[in-house]
Design a protein around this motif. Structure first.
Motif, PDB file in Angstrom:
ATOM      1  N   UNK A 158       0.171   0.722  -1.317  1.00 54.68           N
ATOM      2  CA  UNK A 158       0.394  -0.695  -1.618  1.00 54.68           C
ATOM      3  C   UNK A 158       1.813  -0.955  -2.110  1.00 54.68           C
ATOM      4  N   UNK A 159       2.600   0.092  -2.268  1.00 53.11           N
ATOM      5  CA  UNK A 159       3.986  -0.087  -2.706  1.00 53.11           C
ATOM      6  C   UNK A 159       4.916  -0.493  -1.560  1.00 53.11           C
ATOM      7  N   UNK A 160       4.475  -0.292  -0.319  1.00 53.89           N
ATOM      8  CA  UNK A 160       5.297  -0.614   0.851  1.00 53.89           C
ATOM      9  C   UNK A 160       5.051  -2.074   1.253  1.00 53.89           C
ATOM     10  N   UNK A 161       5.821  -2.943   0.666  1.00 49.94           N
ATOM     11  CA  UNK A 161       5.688  -4.394   0.862  1.00 49.94           C
ATOM     12  C   UNK A 161       5.802  -4.785   2.335  1.00 49.94           C
ATOM     13  N   UNK A 162       6.787  -4.218   3.035  1.00 55.21           N
ATOM     14  CA  UNK A 162       7.014  -4.552   4.445  1.00 55.21           C
ATOM     15  C   UNK A 162       5.815  -4.163   5.304  1.00 55.21           C
ATOM     16  N   UNK A 163       5.276  -2.960   5.062  1.00 51.27           N
ATOM     17  CA  UNK A 163       4.107  -2.509   5.822  1.00 51.27           C
ATOM     18  C   UNK A 163       2.895  -3.400   5.547  1.00 51.27           C
ATOM     19  N   UNK A 164       2.661  -3.740   4.290  1.00 51.99           N
ATOM     20  CA  UNK A 164       1.506  -4.584   3.954  1.00 51.99           C
ATOM     21  C   UNK A 164       1.565  -5.918   4.672  1.00 51.99           C
ATOM     22  N   UNK A 165       2.722  -6.540   4.684  1.00 50.87           N
ATOM     23  CA  UNK A 165       2.873  -7.832   5.359  1.00 50.87           C
ATOM     24  C   UNK A 165       2.639  -7.681   6.858  1.00 50.87           C
ATOM     25  N   UNK A 166       3.192  -6.624   7.454  1.00 52.11           N
ATOM     26  CA  UNK A 166       3.002  -6.368   8.888  1.00 52.11           C
ATOM     27  C   UNK A 166       1.520  -6.141   9.189  1.00 52.11           C
ATOM     28  N   UNK A 167       0.845  -5.381   8.344  1.00 57.27           N
ATOM     29  CA  UNK A 167      -0.579  -5.095   8.519  1.00 57.27           C
ATOM     30  C   UNK A 167      -1.400  -6.378   8.533  1.00 57.27           C
ATOM     31  N   UNK A 168      -1.252  -7.185   7.507  1.00 59.12           N
ATOM     32  CA  UNK A 168      -2.054  -8.408   7.384  1.00 59.12           C
ATOM     33  C   UNK A 168      -1.744  -9.381   8.528  1.00 59.12           C
ATOM     34  N   UNK A 169      -0.471  -9.529   8.856  1.00 56.87           N
ATOM     35  CA  UNK A 169      -0.084 -10.411   9.968  1.00 56.87           C
ATOM     36  C   UNK A 169      -0.693  -9.949  11.284  1.00 56.87           C
ATOM     37  N   UNK A 170      -0.682  -8.657  11.539  1.00 52.80           N
ATOM     38  CA  UNK A 170      -1.210  -8.138  12.799  1.00 52.80           C
ATOM     39  C   UNK A 170      -2.726  -8.287  12.885  1.00 52.80           C
ATOM     40  N   UNK A 171      -3.399  -8.307  11.756  1.00 53.48           N
ATOM     41  CA  UNK A 171      -4.857  -8.425  11.730  1.00 53.48           C
ATOM     42  C   UNK A 171      -5.331  -9.850  11.996  1.00 53.48           C
ATOM     43  N   UNK A 172      -4.524 -10.843  11.703  1.00 50.92           N
ATOM     44  CA  UNK A 172      -4.971 -12.232  11.643  1.00 50.92           C
ATOM     45  C   UNK A 172      -5.702 -12.700  12.900  1.00 50.92           C
ATOM     46  N   UNK A 173      -5.176 -12.436  14.075  1.00 52.73           N
ATOM     47  CA  UNK A 173      -5.800 -12.910  15.317  1.00 52.73           C
ATOM     48  C   UNK A 173      -7.163 -12.284  15.553  1.00 52.73           C
ATOM     49  N   UNK A 174      -7.417 -11.144  14.959  1.00 50.19           N
ATOM     50  CA  UNK A 174      -8.680 -10.432  15.165  1.00 50.19           C
ATOM     51  C   UNK A 174      -9.721 -10.748  14.089  1.00 50.19           C
ATOM     52  N   UNK A 175      -9.346 -11.544  13.111  1.00 47.09           N
ATOM     53  CA  UNK A 175     -10.272 -11.891  12.035  1.00 47.09           C
ATOM     54  C   UNK A 175     -11.105 -13.101  12.437  1.00 47.09           C
ATOM     55  N   UNK A 176     -12.380 -13.118  12.035  1.00 50.36           N
ATOM     56  CA  UNK A 176     -13.210 -14.284  12.370  1.00 50.36           C
ATOM     57  C   UNK A 176     -12.760 -15.531  11.610  1.00 50.36           C
ATOM     58  N   UNK A 177     -12.967 -16.682  12.241  1.00 51.43           N
ATOM     59  CA  UNK A 177     -12.679 -17.955  11.569  1.00 51.43           C
ATOM     60  C   UNK A 177     -13.596 -18.127  10.377  1.00 51.43           C
ATOM     61  N   UNK A 178     -13.155 -18.940   9.455  1.00 54.48           N
ATOM     62  CA  UNK A 178     -13.961 -19.263   8.274  1.00 54.48           C
ATOM     63  C   UNK A 178     -15.277 -19.884   8.726  1.00 54.48           C
TER      64      UNK A 178
END
Length: 104
Positions: free
Chosen positions: A80-100
Motif C-alpha cells: 500500500x506504500x506504492x501510491x502510483x501502483x494503487x491508483x493504476x490498480x483501482x483505475x484498471x478495475x473500474x470497468x470490470x466492477x458491477x454498477x451500484x
C-alpha cells in the motif's frame, strides 16, 4: 478485530490521485468506492480488492484472503506504500466492477 480509522485514512490518502474515492463504515470495517462502484475494502487493517480480471493481471502472485467469515475471497494488496501502483490498480478495475445496485 476492527480496522482503524488511521489505516483507512492512509489508504485513502494513497489513492488521492484519483477522483471520487469514498468509503463507508460497516461493522467495524470500511467499504471502498471508486466513482460509486465498490472495488474493495479495509478489513482488519488490510487492503483487500475484488478479484476481477484486471486486478488478477496486475497482481498474479497476490494472496487471496477472506475479508470476514463467510465472504468471498479477495486479493490482498500488500504494497500500500506504492501510491502510483494503487491508483493504476483501482483505475484498471473500474470497468470490470458491477454498477451500484438500485434500491427497489
Amino acid at each position: 478485530m476492527a480496522s482503524t480509522k488511521e489505516y483507512l485514512d492512509f489508504v485513502v490518502e494513497q489513492l488521492s490521485g484519483l477522483d471520487e474515492i469514498s468509503s463507508r463504515a460497516m461493522m467495524g470495517e470500511y467499504i471502498l468506492y471508486y466513482h460509486g462502484r465498490v472495488f474493495g475494502g479495509v478489513y482488519d487493517d488490510r487492503l483487500l480488492v475484488k478479484s476481477v480480471p484486471a486486478a488478477m493481471k496486475l497482481m498474479p502472485d497476490a494472496e487471496m484472503e477472506l475479508p470476514y467469515e463467510g465472504a468471498k475471497e479477495m486479493i490482498l494488496v500488500d504494497d500500500v506504500d506504492d501510491r502510483e501502483f494503487l491508483c493504476k490498480l483501482v483505475e484498471s478495475m473500474w470497468k470490470e466492477l458491477p454498477d451500484k445496485k438500485k434500491k427497489k
